[in-house]
Design a protein around this motif. Sequence first.
Motif, mmCIF file in Angstrom:
data_model
loop_
_atom_site.group_PDB
_atom_site.id
_atom_site.type_symbol
_atom_site.label_atom_id
_atom_site.label_comp_id
_atom_site.label_asym_id
_atom_site.label_seq_id
_atom_site.Cartn_x
_atom_site.Cartn_y
_atom_site.Cartn_z
ATOM 1 N N LYS A 67 -3.116 -5.721 1.343
ATOM 2 C CA LYS A 67 -3.924 -4.787 2.139
ATOM 3 C C LYS A 67 -3.060 -4.020 3.135
ATOM 4 O O LYS A 67 -3.442 -2.935 3.591
ATOM 5 C CB LYS A 67 -5.040 -5.545 2.869
ATOM 6 C CG LYS A 67 -4.557 -6.563 3.885
ATOM 7 C CD LYS A 67 -5.719 -7.318 4.500
ATOM 8 C CE LYS A 67 -5.251 -8.319 5.554
ATOM 9 N NZ LYS A 67 -4.388 -9.373 4.987
ATOM 10 N N MET A 121 -7.068 -9.116 -6.283
ATOM 11 C CA MET A 121 -8.111 -8.100 -6.249
ATOM 12 C C MET A 121 -7.891 -7.104 -5.109
ATOM 13 O O MET A 121 -8.221 -5.923 -5.234
ATOM 14 C CB MET A 121 -9.491 -8.751 -6.134
ATOM 15 C CG MET A 121 -9.904 -9.565 -7.358
ATOM 16 S SD MET A 121 -9.922 -8.600 -8.907
ATOM 17 C CE MET A 121 -8.684 -9.468 -9.874
ATOM 18 N N SER A 122 -7.298 -7.574 -4.012
ATOM 19 C CA SER A 122 -7.033 -6.664 -2.894
ATOM 20 C C SER A 122 -5.985 -5.629 -3.275
ATOM 21 O O SER A 122 -6.031 -4.482 -2.807
ATOM 22 C CB SER A 122 -6.592 -7.440 -1.645
ATOM 23 O OG SER A 122 -5.241 -7.851 -1.721
ATOM 24 N N GLU A 125 -7.832 -3.020 -5.194
ATOM 25 C CA GLU A 125 -8.669 -2.218 -4.296
ATOM 26 C C GLU A 125 -7.855 -1.233 -3.479
ATOM 27 O O GLU A 125 -8.252 -0.074 -3.317
ATOM 28 C CB GLU A 125 -9.476 -3.133 -3.371
ATOM 29 C CG GLU A 125 -10.592 -3.891 -4.054
ATOM 30 C CD GLU A 125 -11.546 -2.979 -4.806
ATOM 31 O OE1 GLU A 125 -11.946 -1.936 -4.247
ATOM 32 O OE2 GLU A 125 -11.871 -3.288 -5.965
ATOM 33 N N VAL A 126 -6.711 -1.674 -2.943
ATOM 34 C CA VAL A 126 -5.916 -0.767 -2.100
ATOM 35 C C VAL A 126 -5.358 0.370 -2.942
ATOM 36 O O VAL A 126 -5.261 1.520 -2.465
ATOM 37 C CB VAL A 126 -4.806 -1.521 -1.337
ATOM 38 C CG1 VAL A 126 -3.643 -1.917 -2.236
ATOM 39 C CG2 VAL A 126 -4.296 -0.710 -0.152
ATOM 40 N N ASN A 128 -6.872 1.548 -5.679
ATOM 41 C CA ASN A 128 -8.051 2.343 -6.008
ATOM 42 C C ASN A 128 -8.431 3.254 -4.843
ATOM 43 O O ASN A 128 -8.655 4.457 -5.031
ATOM 44 C CB ASN A 128 -9.216 1.413 -6.359
ATOM 45 C CG ASN A 128 -10.448 2.190 -6.765
ATOM 46 O OD1 ASN A 128 -10.359 3.233 -7.397
ATOM 47 N ND2 ASN A 128 -11.615 1.680 -6.402
ATOM 48 N N CYS A 129 -8.454 2.701 -3.653
ATOM 49 C CA CYS A 129 -8.867 3.475 -2.473
ATOM 50 C C CYS A 129 -7.865 4.561 -2.104
ATOM 51 O O CYS A 129 -8.218 5.524 -1.413
ATOM 52 C CB CYS A 129 -9.061 2.539 -1.276
ATOM 53 S SG CYS A 129 -10.474 1.446 -1.438
ATOM 54 N N ARG A 169 -11.026 -5.575 -14.945
ATOM 55 C CA ARG A 169 -10.887 -4.478 -13.978
ATOM 56 C C ARG A 169 -9.955 -3.379 -14.493
ATOM 57 O O ARG A 169 -9.765 -2.366 -13.827
ATOM 58 C CB ARG A 169 -10.326 -5.026 -12.645
ATOM 59 C CG ARG A 169 -11.234 -5.986 -11.903
ATOM 60 C CD ARG A 169 -12.459 -5.308 -11.328
ATOM 61 N NE ARG A 169 -12.149 -4.211 -10.441
ATOM 62 C CZ ARG A 169 -11.932 -4.323 -9.130
ATOM 63 N NH1 ARG A 169 -11.990 -5.512 -8.550
ATOM 64 N NH2 ARG A 169 -11.678 -3.260 -8.392
#
Length: 197
Positions: A67, A121-122, A125-126, A128-129, A169
């Motif tokens: 993150k 998963m983080s 997500e990072v 992706n964002c 994913r």
Amino acid sequence: MSVTFVIGGARSGKSTFAEMKAKEYAENVLYLATAVVTDQAMADRVRKHKEQRPKSWSTLEMYRDFKNLVNFPEFTNSDAIMIDCITTLIGNFMFDSKLDFDLCSIEKVNELEEKITLEVMSLIEVCNCNNKKLIIVSNETGMGVVPSYYMGNYFRDISGRINSKISHRSDFMYFIFSGIPIKLKHKGEMVKWPQDF
């Protein structure tokens, strides 16, 4: 943003194929190296990996706290991120935990697996964002001899479950078999098993 998952056995050519995909995706690539050098054999593996990567790529040696990637210019300046590899990341977490896997409770092992899963998963997500293409490399650990000791069994099982979560994913997935890539998934389409299988 997309996730490309490259999986295969040891020395199957996973990294070479993943690096080829990264070159296709972008010129500005950040390589996340999860290996921790603990002996001469690992040092030799790390050296060989470094030599085959383009000199223009950025490298961060990390396997946790993804993150915080947004705080690194290497991340913000890259269009594609490649992590090599997830099973090494898992091994690092298991070592860091200081658990005695022969004696600890299954609850402790489950807590550790959840921690590792959240970390992986983080990363997704990072990326992706922040609109990054992500290439993930991992070992397929479930096709060999069943380990005869607890830590090996836990490692195999945790790796298998996390690999499965990554595959779901992923937009693209390739299995590397003796240097030959086999496409398993393309933009959300997976091979469907027959209903009566």
